[in-house]
Design a protein around this motif. Structure first.
Motif, PDB file in Angstrom:
ATOM      1  N   PHE A  77       0.842  -1.194   0.000  1.00 52.74           N
ATOM      2  CA  PHE A  77       0.000   0.000   0.000  1.00 52.74           C
ATOM      3  C   PHE A  77       0.879   1.247   0.000  1.00 52.74           C
ATOM      4  CE2 PHE A  77      -2.517  -3.348   1.885  1.00 52.74           C
ATOM      5  CZ  PHE A  77      -3.751  -3.182   1.287  1.00 52.74           C
ATOM      6  N   GLY A  78       0.509   2.192  -0.805  1.00 47.84           N
ATOM      7  CA  GLY A  78       1.250   3.453  -0.828  1.00 47.84           C
ATOM      8  C   GLY A  78       2.326   3.500  -1.885  1.00 47.84           C
ATOM      9  N   GLU A  79       2.569   2.364  -2.573  1.00 43.86           N
ATOM     10  CA  GLU A  79       3.642   2.338  -3.567  1.00 43.86           C
ATOM     11  C   GLU A  79       3.318   3.251  -4.756  1.00 43.86           C
ATOM     12  OE1 GLU A  79       4.091  -1.663  -4.982  1.00 43.86           O
ATOM     13  OE2 GLU A  79       2.001  -1.830  -5.636  1.00 43.86           O
TER      14      GLU A  79
ATOM     15  N   LEU B  92      -4.386   2.891  -7.091  1.00 48.32           N
ATOM     16  CA  LEU B  92      -4.759   2.515  -5.725  1.00 48.32           C
ATOM     17  C   LEU B  92      -5.043   1.023  -5.635  1.00 48.32           C
ATOM     18  CD1 LEU B  92      -8.031   2.162  -6.169  1.00 48.32           C
ATOM     19  CD2 LEU B  92      -8.044   4.616  -5.826  1.00 48.32           C
ATOM     20  N   LYS B  93      -5.175   0.555  -4.395  1.00 43.56           N
ATOM     21  CA  LYS B  93      -5.529  -0.843  -4.153  1.00 43.56           C
ATOM     22  C   LYS B  93      -7.007  -0.907  -3.810  1.00 43.56           C
ATOM     23  CE  LYS B  93      -1.310  -2.583  -4.330  1.00 43.56           C
ATOM     24  NZ  LYS B  93      -0.641  -1.429  -4.960  1.00 43.56           N
TER      25      LYS B  93
ATOM     26  N   PRO C   7      -6.741   8.057  -2.828  1.00 41.45           N
ATOM     27  CA  PRO C   7      -6.450   7.328  -1.582  1.00 41.45           C
ATOM     28  C   PRO C   7      -5.551   6.149  -1.943  1.00 41.45           C
ATOM     29  CG  PRO C   7      -8.651   6.793  -2.350  1.00 41.45           C
ATOM     30  CD  PRO C   7      -8.133   7.863  -3.267  1.00 41.45           C
ATOM     31  N   ASP C   8      -4.857   5.604  -0.969  1.00 36.06           N
ATOM     32  CA  ASP C   8      -3.975   4.474  -1.284  1.00 36.06           C
ATOM     33  C   ASP C   8      -4.735   3.173  -1.426  1.00 36.06           C
ATOM     34  OD1 ASP C   8      -1.218   5.754  -1.169  1.00 36.06           O
ATOM     35  OD2 ASP C   8      -2.218   6.479   0.638  1.00 36.06           O
TER      36      ASP C   8
ATOM     37  N   ALA D 264       7.503   7.192   1.511  1.00 35.77           N
ATOM     38  CA  ALA D 264       8.541   6.463   2.245  1.00 35.77           C
ATOM     39  C   ALA D 264       7.941   5.340   3.083  1.00 35.77           C
ATOM     40  CB  ALA D 264       9.309   7.435   3.137  1.00 35.77           C
ATOM     41  N   ASN D 265       6.783   5.633   3.699  1.00 34.11           N
ATOM     42  CA  ASN D 265       6.204   4.652   4.630  1.00 34.11           C
ATOM     43  C   ASN D 265       5.183   3.748   3.955  1.00 34.11           C
ATOM     44  OD1 ASN D 265       7.592   5.876   6.804  1.00 34.11           O
ATOM     45  ND2 ASN D 265       5.999   7.460   6.882  1.00 34.11           N
TER      46      ASN D 265
END
Lengths: 514, 130
Positions: free
Chosen positions: A152-154, A390-391, A343-344, A159-160
């Protein structure tokens, strides 16, 4: 229906009403002339007489009691234990709701590591209501299967980022909805199995944090734990929370499957001093969250709000919603596109989703069920060309691997389940989650009932459930011939005509051919 | 109202429990009473044990309604005893009035705690709230 042996309940009731005071008098006489001990019975029948007079002549609330007196009570007494009697004796294995015995015992077996092989044949209907996975003539090679991994967030390159290695996540259940030992057992089990857990909208997740498990912090519409007095977001509180190592993602809850269009609800019976403090709410009153986030007034501000949470928390931020209108969802996605803010993840909660407490009108009547909602969401994302931004997650009765794979075939990257884990904890579906009287100690704050739930014992069951779920998941995935769930599409499903998913697929087909 | 109930419960419990001394120690007066009722000695001990239970139930928060039911029953019996056998003459008057007092108090407790009465409590709760 008249037969010589039939009982005329009307006559029986009248007879009883006359006989009770007569018996009282007879025993009174026996007490005087035979033995004073008879007065034990006299007193009992005096009581019954008084109650009967009250039922027949004083109270006006129950027609049955007013007409038939104490015998009418029998109906209420039997009725009150009806759910138990039906479950123990009369309901067959596939007819209970929301989960039938078949489905429940599958989870129990997984949680207790009992072999899942059955004999003779399936209990399923194989009719127009059941969606099946299509297996391939050429199953995938197990050794070549790609390990499950979703990051998630890739997409935003932050960074996180957060990566999950197993397809299932413990869905949102707050401390408040759940009691302390239940939270502890789930958190310990999740930690053992290495999966994250959603905190639910329960304010500062004190007990979730104490166990060292990875957490997805859910921010409900009331923003418990991160709110200002007026219900808006307190940036500092969110930042502090997001800075904690254990908090891996933030989930902004727009709506919940069991009560879309309505805020969260925690009945007053379940509000202890501690919960009142953690949520900063008064005791003795039901806590009802607002219907929507204060900041989200229209499409533009809604997307801006997602951005704000992403900026403040510096973590992957998802949104959870039950789909109402596909049109609305499409406009929301278009707004995201035009602002280039996503959104992620989006978690689609089916309207069949569970809850600790929701108004029945909402539970039964509002929202799109998971499969059609998910299928449409996936299609909208693909058509708008933003599926890679997004996922997608799915929630709503996904308590076994088969259902999870159906959801993944419809576009989900990972699955949420809450009730699956409650069953793993020993839930017997007593349907008392909102009353603080959960007989197995899961959704109660009554220490006497919580005694039955030993966190260390049940944590192992949670872990077993996760592992066995994953085992089934991989076996089934292999059978479809796909090496990774990403290869699954709706082509991998046999969708009988007559299901609402089929109707939904047809709708989309005809829309795209126009 | 709960406070009133608690005061009544404690008074009832004290009266019930203090008479136990006379019953269990086979005090002459007590033996005399139960002899007249033809319950001596088993009845005296049985009633004593029941009164002990009622007294204890009355002062435990969760079981006050049960204690009040038991006390109401026992005192109804006592009043019947006074009416039919023992009478109200001399010191019997005081005993009889005490029984009536406890009866009235335990009924009052039941009225205040009506929703806690098993089985019929639900009917009462709904009636009151409407």
């Amino acid at each position: 229906m008249s037969s010589k042996l039939s009982i005329d309940l009307h006559k029986l009731a009248k007879f009883t009403n006359i006989v009770i005071p007569i018996i009282a008098i007879l025993f009174f006489l026996a007490g005087i002339y035979l033995s004073f001990y008879f007065h034990f019975i006299t007193v009992t029948f005096i009581f019954l007489t008084v109650i009967n007079i009250f039922y027949l002549n004083v109270q006006t609330h129950h027609s049955l009691l007013r007409n038939f007196g104490i015998l009418g009570q029998g109906r209420y007494m039997l009725e009150s234990i009806g759910p138990e009697l039906r479950q123990y004796l009369f309901a067959n294995d596939t007819e209970e709701r929301p989960f039938n015995r078949e489905e429940r015992s599958e989870v129990y077996r997984k949680a207790q590591n009992i072999d899942s092989a059955f004999s003779f044949g399936s209990q399923g209907n194989f009719d127009a209501t059941e969606i099946k996975l299509r297996h391939s003539l050429f199953p995938a090679n197990k050794s070549k299967m790609k390990p499950f991994s979703v990051t998630f967030g890739e997409e935003r390159g932050i960074a996180n980022t957060y990566t999950i290695k197993r397809p299932v996540i413990i869905s949102a259940m707050s401390y408040g909805a759940l009691g302390k030992p239940a939270v502890q057992a789930l958190a310990r089990g999740a930690k053992m199995a290495g999966i994250p857990m959603n905190t639910g909208e329960g304010g500062y997740p004190k007990y979730h944090l104490a166990e060292g498990v990875d957490l997805i912090f859910q921010m409900g519409t009331a923003k418990f734990g991160v709110r200002n007095e007026d219900g808006s977001l307190d940036d500092d509180k969110l930042r502090d929370l997001a800075n904690k190592d254990q908090i891996k993602m933030i989930e902004v809850k727009f709506s919940q499957g069991a009560k879309p269009g309505k805020g969260g609800l925690l009945p007053k019976e379940k509000i202890t001093d501690e919960i009142a403090e953690l949520r900063n709410v008064p005791k003795g009153k039901d806590v009802v969250s607002p219907t929507h986030h204060l900041e989200c007034k229209d499409l533009e501000s809604t997307v801006q709000f997602i951005k704000k949470v992403q900026d403040v928390s510096q973590l992957p931020v998802g949104i959870k919603m039950c789909v109402g209108s596909f049109k609305e969802v499409r406009t929301l996605i278009r707004e995201m596109k035009s602002q280039n803010i996503f959104p992620d993840y989006i978690s689609v909660d089916g309207s069949e989703g569970g809850t600790g407490a929701a108004p029945k009108a909402f539970m039964d009547n509002v929202g799109v069920p998971l499969y059609p909602a998910l299928h449409n969401m996936q299609n909208i994302l693909v058509e708008e060309g933003v599926r890679d931004k997004l996922k997608l997650m799915a929630a709503g009765k996904l308590i076994n691997a088969g259902k999870m794979l159906v959801a993944m075939s419809l576009g989900a990257d990972a699955c949420y389940t809450a009730r699956g884990f409650m069953l793993a904890l020993g839930c017997i579906q007593a349907l008392q989650c909102g009353n603080n009287t959960c007989p197995v100690g899961i959704t109660t704050h009554d220490p006497m009932l919580q005694k039955g739930l030993v966190p260390d014992e049940k944590a192992v069951r949670v872990k077993n459930y996760i592992e066995n779920l994953e085992h089934d998941f991989i076996e089934l995935l292999t059978a479809t011939g796909c090496e990774s769930p990403r290869g699954l599409t709706s082509e991998n499903l046999y969708v009988p005509e007559g299901t609402n998913l089929a109707a939904c697929i047809h709708q989309l087909e005809s829309a795209s051919s126009n | 109202m709960k406070k009133v109930a608690w005061i009544l419960q404690i008074i009832c419990a004290l009266i019930l429990l203090q008479t136990l001394y006379f019953k269990f120690s086979a005090h002459v007066d007590s033996v005399q009473l139960f002899t007249e009722l033809k319950m001596e000695p088993n009845g005296r001990i049985l009633i004593g044990v029941l009164e002990l239970i009622a007294g204890i139930l009355l002062i435990i928060p969760g079981s006050a309604a049960y204690g009040a039911i038991l006390a109401t029953g026992l005192m109804t019996g006592a009043v019947i005893g006074h009416i039919t056998v023992l009478g109200f003459a001399d010191e019997r008057l005081q005993l009889g009035l005490l029984a009536i007092a406890v009866l009235v108090m335990s009924i009052s407790i039941l009225v205040i705690r009506r929703t806690e009465i098993p089985i019929i409590g639900k009917v009462l709760a709904k009636r009151i709230s409407n």
